[in-house]
Motif scaffolding. Structure first.
Motif, short mmCIF file in Angstrom:
data_model
loop_
_atom_site.label_atom_id
_atom_site.label_comp_id
_atom_site.label_asym_id
_atom_site.label_seq_id
_atom_site.Cartn_x
_atom_site.Cartn_y
_atom_site.Cartn_z
N MET A 350 0.85 -1.19 0.00
CA MET A 350 0.00 0.00 0.00
C MET A 350 0.89 1.24 0.00
O MET A 350 2.11 1.15 0.16
CB MET A 350 -0.92 0.02 1.22
N ALA A 351 0.27 2.41 -0.20
CA ALA A 351 1.01 3.67 -0.20
C ALA A 351 0.16 4.73 0.49
O ALA A 351 -1.06 4.59 0.62
CB ALA A 351 1.35 4.10 -1.62
N ASP A 352 0.81 5.79 0.94
CA ASP A 352 0.12 6.88 1.62
C ASP A 352 0.74 8.21 1.24
O ASP A 352 1.93 8.31 0.97
CB ASP A 352 0.21 6.71 3.14
N ILE A 353 -0.11 9.23 1.23
CA ILE A 353 0.35 10.61 1.16
C ILE A 353 0.30 11.15 2.58
O ILE A 353 -0.77 11.20 3.20
CB ILE A 353 -0.54 11.47 0.24
N LEU A 354 1.44 11.54 3.12
CA LEU A 354 1.52 12.11 4.46
C LEU A 354 1.75 13.61 4.30
O LEU A 354 2.75 14.04 3.72
CB LEU A 354 2.65 11.46 5.25
N THR A 365 -4.04 20.01 9.81
CA THR A 365 -5.38 19.45 9.98
C THR A 365 -5.54 18.18 9.16
O THR A 365 -6.09 17.18 9.63
CB THR A 365 -6.44 20.48 9.57
N LEU A 366 -5.07 18.20 7.91
CA LEU A 366 -5.12 17.02 7.05
C LEU A 366 -3.87 16.19 7.28
O LEU A 366 -2.75 16.68 7.08
CB LEU A 366 -5.23 17.45 5.58
N LYS A 367 -4.04 14.96 7.71
CA LYS A 367 -2.90 14.11 8.08
C LYS A 367 -2.43 13.22 6.92
O LYS A 367 -1.23 13.12 6.68
CB LYS A 367 -3.28 13.21 9.26
N ASN A 368 -3.36 12.52 6.26
CA ASN A 368 -2.94 11.55 5.25
C ASN A 368 -4.05 11.26 4.27
O ASN A 368 -5.23 11.52 4.54
CB ASN A 368 -2.48 10.25 5.91
N THR A 369 -3.66 10.73 3.14
CA THR A 369 -4.59 10.10 2.19
C THR A 369 -4.06 8.70 1.94
O THR A 369 -2.90 8.53 1.54
CB THR A 369 -4.67 10.88 0.87
N HIS A 370 -4.89 7.70 2.19
CA HIS A 370 -4.48 6.31 2.08
C HIS A 370 -4.77 5.79 0.68
O HIS A 370 -5.84 6.01 0.12
CB HIS A 370 -5.21 5.46 3.11
#
Length: 573
Positions: A350-354, A365-370
């Motif tokens: 998997m990958a994430d935008i941090l 406020t916005l932590k991540n997009t999975h």
């Protein structure tokens, strides 16, 4: 002569009164007293709104993604100092460019996401969140001003009888004095630099149009609405621009730095995908080194704002890249864990935008997009995670020349039909994603076969991106390898357009395709500006072949490996 810096529009009157006889910073005023500019004229002039109605300034578009204005517009006490911090503005700032009549919806509105100030002059370059299109930037002069020269100043500040005019106004001025860093000008026919005109361009008329010769910094504001009627002086001070063209060019052409906390100092992300986390061998982590001595941070999956949990063999950080994906001025980290087990499926990946924030990754406020197969939107939502997919084995991220952030996620273990490890890649932008593989009807080079591992590598820049398939057979040469090339232009379905591919049997690539060369196992790409070109619209692609045999001093060296450099021109030749 002592001038006052015209203050930002909303606070102008009080500051002007307080400063008395000093030359006022132009931020207090709101438009050049003079005549309304002709519709469509001086469209490169920008109106800057800083904070929630705190200040208004003017500026000039000098590059598709940069506005030049006065640093004092962003200073805490502009009457005392123009010194400001580099990086993301402390207050939300919007720039409206090309809307010479503010009652209309013409022009384009952008958010200022980065400030690059001069330390020696009241001057700052402000980077916009995405490029402005269809408006020609102002040209900076290289010719020095002369005493008595007639110049034009357009701005959005106050006029003689309006606190907040709705049209761009212009005035005529003459040069009265010249110093190394500044020019002093005086209004003609009642023209004056007023509050809100701080940062406005001072222009010279030439046969080819207008040239930017100065940036407004301070003025007496005689005749401006709200000023003492006894103040009649219309002199103003400008930052001189004819000796700063190279600074502007160097700044706007430089690649954005990695800046997770928005302080204008470059940060570094270092992956350790084999590291143990909480006793879990090979869970993986990323260490952040904040520039300017602001400390370090460890990012791993045991943090409560990072999806997943640290487990043995996750290899978190095995691939990563950076991009300001939500275009808020803080750099974001795209990071993969290709060894992640999902629902009992080993190494699904998997990958994430941090997301970055005021104190670094995860502080906003916005932590991540999975990003995971079987979740989210677009193509990712329509597939399922399977054992051995290794989603995120390769990652590439960036922003297109048009300002759209993008991510490529390689998933080389994905099966296509019954073709094990044929491989796919996902092209992600906005809130959607598209699948790329060799069996698409869009002429992706090659044909999907078992073991091709399409998506084992990826790289890109603002113009193009490339995806490697090192397991591709060329003729009968197994694992010879190939590379597919794309541009970021989207087809009618929203998928990026293929521009072809290459392997070592291509006449433009030296060598020849041989078994186990694994051409394309590693890729790197960067934009390139050829000598004489006006922009960096060419791409340079480095392709690694770790299995290539080479001859050294007459001796064959098996699996020595090599890399080739390939130039991709704007016409894709």
């Amino acid at each position: 002569m002592s001038l006052t810096r015209p203050k930002a529009a909303a606070i102008g009157a009080a500051l002007c009164a307080a400063l008395g006889g000093a030359l006022l910073p132009a931020t207090t005023a709101q438009a050049v007293t003079g005549t309304a500019g002709a519709d469509g004229a001086f469209t490169f002039t920008a109106r800057l709104d800083i904070g929630s109605g705190d200040r208004a300034c003017s500026g000039s578009l000098v590059d598709t993604q940069w506005v030049l204005t006065a640093a004092s517009c962003f200073a805490d006490s502009p009457d005392q100092s123009f010194t400001i911090r580099a990086g993301k503005p402390a207050k939300t700032t919007t720039a409206t460019i090309g809307r010479t009549d503010l009652t209309t919806s013409a022009g384009q509105v952008r958010t200022v996401v980065e400030l690059v100030p001069r330390t020696d002059r009241d001057l700052v370059l402000a980077r916009l969140n995405k490029p402005v299109t269809g408006i020609t930037p102002a040209k900076i002069t290289s010719t020095a001003p002369t005493t008595g020269e007639t110049l034009t100043v357009p701005g959005y500040g106050r006029t003689t009888n309006e606190w907040s005019p709705r049209k761009l106004h212009t005035g005529t001025f003459k040069v009265t004095a010249i110093q190394s860093p500044t020019i002093e000008i005086d209004g003609q026919n009642g023209a004056s630099v007023c509050a809100g005109d701080t940062g406005a361009p001072t222009l010279r008329q030439t046969a080819d149009g207008h040239e930017l010769i100065g940036i407004n910094s301070r003025s007496w504001q005689g005749g401006c609405f709200g000023q003492d009627p006894d103040e009649t002086r219309t002199a103003a001070q400008n930052v001189r621009m004819d000796n700063l063209g190279s600074w502007v060019e160097d700044t706007v052409s430089a690649a954005p730095i990695t800046d997770f906390n928005g302080d204008g100092v470059e940060d570094i992300a270092i992956a350790d995908a084999k590291a143990s986390v909480g006793g879990n061998a090979g869970a993986g982590l990323v260490r952040i080194v904040h520039g300017g001595g602001k400390g370090t941070a460890q990012i791993d999956q045991d943090l409560d704002w990072v999806p997943g949990g640290a487990e043995s063999g996750d290899s978190f950080g095995a691939a990563m890249d950076t991009v300001d994906y939500n275009q808020d001025g803080y750099t974001d980290l795209v990071v993969a864990a290709p060894g992640e087990d999902l629902d009992g499926k080993a190494d699904a990946g998997m990958a994430d935008i941090l997301y970055g924030g005021p104190d670094g990754l995860g502080s906003g406020t916005l932590k991540n997009t999975h990003l995971e197969q079987g979740s989210g939107t677009g193509a990712l939502a329509g597939v399922a995670s399977e054992a051995g997919d290794r989603m995120g084995e390769a990652l590439a991220a960036g922003t297109t020349a048009g300002g759209r952030p993008w991510i490529v996620i390689g998933t080389p273990g994905e099966a296509i039909g019954d073709l094990a490890k044929a491989g796919v890649a996902y092209y992600v932008y906005g809130n959607t994603s598209f699948t790329l593989h060799q069996n698409l009807p869009t002429e992706v080079p090659g044909t999907a076969e078992a073991g091709d591992e399409f998506g084992a590598s990826a790289a890109g820049d603002e113009h193009h991106f490339a995806i490697g398939a090192p397991g591709e057979a060329i003729g009968t040469e197994n694992n010879s390898g190939t590379v597919a090339l794309f541009r970021h232009t989207l087809d009618a379905d929203g998928r990026p357009i293929t521009i072809g591919g290459m392997d070592q049997d291509n006449a433009k690539v030296s060598g020849g395709a041989e078994a186990d060369d694994e051409f394309g196992a590693a890729l790197s790409m960067t934009a390139y500006r050829p000598t004489g070109a006006t922009s960096a619209d060419t791409s340079m692609l480095a392709v690694g072949s770790p299995g290539e045999g080479v001859t050294v001093d007459g001796k064959d060296q098996a699996n020595a490996g090599r890399a080739v450099l390939i130039r991709i021109n704007p016409d894709h030749t």
